[in-house]
Design a protein around this motif. Sequence first.
Motif, PDB file in Angstrom:
ATOM      1  N   LEU A  59       0.850  -1.195   0.000  1.00 52.80           N
ATOM      2  CA  LEU A  59       0.000   0.000   0.000  1.00 52.80           C
ATOM      3  C   LEU A  59       0.882   1.242   0.000  1.00 52.80           C
ATOM      4  O   LEU A  59       1.746   1.409   0.854  1.00 52.80           O
ATOM      5  N   THR A  60       0.652   2.108  -0.975  1.00 54.54           N
ATOM      6  CA  THR A  60       1.414   3.355  -1.086  1.00 54.54           C
ATOM      7  C   THR A  60       0.434   4.513  -1.218  1.00 54.54           C
ATOM      8  O   THR A  60      -0.434   4.501  -2.099  1.00 54.54           O
ATOM      9  N   ILE A  61       0.585   5.495  -0.343  1.00 55.86           N
ATOM     10  CA  ILE A  61      -0.311   6.652  -0.339  1.00 55.86           C
ATOM     11  C   ILE A  61       0.491   7.889  -0.702  1.00 55.86           C
ATOM     12  O   ILE A  61       1.399   8.289   0.029  1.00 55.86           O
ATOM     13  N   ARG A  62       0.165   8.475  -1.849  1.00 59.03           N
ATOM     14  CA  ARG A  62       0.807   9.702  -2.313  1.00 59.03           C
ATOM     15  C   ARG A  62      -0.267  10.765  -2.499  1.00 59.03           C
ATOM     16  O   ARG A  62      -1.456  10.443  -2.522  1.00 59.03           O
ATOM     17  N   PRO A  63       0.122  12.030  -2.660  1.00 54.32           N
ATOM     18  CA  PRO A  63      -0.885  13.077  -2.860  1.00 54.32           C
ATOM     19  C   PRO A  63      -1.801  12.775  -4.048  1.00 54.32           C
ATOM     20  O   PRO A  63      -1.357  12.730  -5.194  1.00 54.32           O
ATOM     21  N   GLY A  64      -3.051  12.521  -3.765  1.00 53.90           N
ATOM     22  CA  GLY A  64      -4.039  12.281  -4.809  1.00 53.90           C
ATOM     23  C   GLY A  64      -4.042  10.901  -5.408  1.00 53.90           C
ATOM     24  O   GLY A  64      -4.861  10.603  -6.273  1.00 53.90           O
ATOM     25  N   THR A  65      -3.150  10.004  -4.951  1.00 55.95           N
ATOM     26  CA  THR A  65      -3.053   8.676  -5.558  1.00 55.95           C
ATOM     27  C   THR A  65      -2.768   7.621  -4.499  1.00 55.95           C
ATOM     28  O   THR A  65      -1.934   7.828  -3.620  1.00 55.95           O
ATOM     29  N   VAL A  66      -3.452   6.497  -4.604  1.00 54.21           N
ATOM     30  CA  VAL A  66      -3.206   5.338  -3.748  1.00 54.21           C
ATOM     31  C   VAL A  66      -2.958   4.137  -4.650  1.00 54.21           C
ATOM     32  O   VAL A  66      -3.723   3.894  -5.596  1.00 54.21           O
ATOM     33  N   THR A  67      -1.915   3.397  -4.390  1.00 51.67           N
ATOM     34  CA  THR A  67      -1.630   2.186  -5.159  1.00 51.67           C
ATOM     35  C   THR A  67      -1.458   1.011  -4.205  1.00 51.67           C
ATOM     36  O   THR A  67      -1.090   1.177  -3.042  1.00 51.67           O
ATOM     37  N   SER A  68      -1.728  -0.182  -4.729  1.00 49.61           N
ATOM     38  CA  SER A  68      -1.553  -1.389  -3.922  1.00 49.61           C
ATOM     39  C   SER A  68      -1.487  -2.596  -4.831  1.00 49.61           C
ATOM     40  O   SER A  68      -1.784  -2.518  -6.029  1.00 49.61           O
ATOM     41  N   SER A  69      -1.120  -3.710  -4.238  1.00 50.83           N
ATOM     42  CA  SER A  69      -1.126  -5.004  -4.908  1.00 50.83           C
ATOM     43  C   SER A  69      -2.004  -5.923  -4.069  1.00 50.83           C
ATOM     44  O   SER A  69      -1.739  -6.120  -2.883  1.00 50.83           O
ATOM     45  N   VAL A  70      -3.063  -6.457  -4.677  1.00 51.57           N
ATOM     46  CA  VAL A  70      -4.051  -7.226  -3.922  1.00 51.57           C
ATOM     47  C   VAL A  70      -4.075  -8.668  -4.410  1.00 51.57           C
ATOM     48  O   VAL A  70      -4.261  -8.923  -5.606  1.00 51.57           O
ATOM     49  N   GLN A  71      -3.887  -9.605  -3.481  1.00 50.52           N
ATOM     50  CA  GLN A  71      -3.944 -11.013  -3.827  1.00 50.52           C
ATOM     51  C   GLN A  71      -5.395 -11.432  -3.944  1.00 50.52           C
ATOM     52  O   GLN A  71      -6.162 -11.387  -2.978  1.00 50.52           O
ATOM     53  N   SER A 159      -3.672   7.671  11.879  1.00 51.27           N
ATOM     54  CA  SER A 159      -3.035   8.973  11.727  1.00 51.27           C
ATOM     55  C   SER A 159      -3.900   9.860  10.839  1.00 51.27           C
ATOM     56  O   SER A 159      -3.938   9.668   9.625  1.00 51.27           O
ATOM     57  N   PRO A 160      -4.606  10.846  11.410  1.00 55.97           N
ATOM     58  CA  PRO A 160      -5.506  11.694  10.611  1.00 55.97           C
ATOM     59  C   PRO A 160      -4.817  12.431   9.467  1.00 55.97           C
ATOM     60  O   PRO A 160      -5.448  12.722   8.457  1.00 55.97           O
ATOM     61  N   THR A 161      -3.511  12.739   9.606  1.00 60.23           N
ATOM     62  CA  THR A 161      -2.827  13.460   8.540  1.00 60.23           C
ATOM     63  C   THR A 161      -2.737  12.639   7.251  1.00 60.23           C
ATOM     64  O   THR A 161      -2.430  13.192   6.196  1.00 60.23           O
ATOM     65  N   THR A 162      -3.004  11.336   7.338  1.00 67.50           N
ATOM     66  CA  THR A 162      -3.042  10.512   6.129  1.00 67.50           C
ATOM     67  C   THR A 162      -4.101  11.029   5.162  1.00 67.50           C
ATOM     68  O   THR A 162      -3.906  11.007   3.946  1.00 67.50           O
ATOM     69  N   LEU A 163      -5.229  11.510   5.701  1.00 66.59           N
ATOM     70  CA  LEU A 163      -6.279  12.050   4.829  1.00 66.59           C
ATOM     71  C   LEU A 163      -5.766  13.264   4.064  1.00 66.59           C
ATOM     72  O   LEU A 163      -6.111  13.457   2.883  1.00 66.59           O
TER      73      LEU A 163
END
Length: 272
Positions: A59-71, A159-163
């Motif tokens: 799981l990677t959280i960047r400004p405006g984008t979230v990516t992940s690899s899901v089994q 962590s609220p700052t994640t939003l």
Amino acid sequence: MSARRGTVPVRGYAVTPWSRALIDVVEGRNTGDGGVPVVDSTRITKARRYFRDRHVHQLTIRPGTVTSSVQGSQLDPFEVIVSMRTVDTPTVVTLLSARDGVTEVMSLARGEQPRTLGELILPTESADVAGDCTCPDDSGRCIHVLSTMFEVAAEIDRSPTTLLTVMGTSLPELLDAIEDLSPTRPPAPAESGRTESEGTGSAEPAGTPPRVDFFGTGATAPSLPSPPRMSPLTDLDGTALRAALRASGIAPGDIAEAIDDLTDLYDRIIED
């Protein structure tokens, strides 16, 4: 001893106001159709199990984008990209200032989730969240996208700052925008000596526009906030709930699945 060894803690998500509001948008519960989710309950239930069983990786959280690899159901994992409609930081601060909520920004450092700031940065409609996945389901809300967003909600709970990151801003950017906004407030001219005792009726110098305080000024008051959707299964004491399920005869290893089934049943009830 064997029963205790087999007990697996139930993972939770969307247990705080910000993350719950985000998931409501992802599931489409605030689209103006009475809170009925756009996503069908079967997908939501499967995605919850993916989340619970930790199928989401990288799981990677960047400004405006979230990516992940899901089994998923295939040998190779599915790649997920979720794009968010980001906010404009100066605009957020301007609106926050107009609602006397600038001080809320500092409460983020204490791990709080201030309501006014949340209303300004959270997505408001399903179109604000676009999901893409390499699985055959091209709906934009497949179980892999949903389970990824459940992981994001869990991170916001921690962590609220994640939003802020998800929505394309950050605490330093908000603080810088607040500092930039301060000089724009016109100070009272030094040569003006008028006071309330001189019969002006206001301590402000002549020509200064009245401050909008929504009390007796005739200004349009902001709309009332919408109360967050409540879920008894997330608001109840988890320890007491698990104890009640054990007392009803459910095996310790089946408690997590039983909670999923109860959550699915509750969603069906409120949809009707």
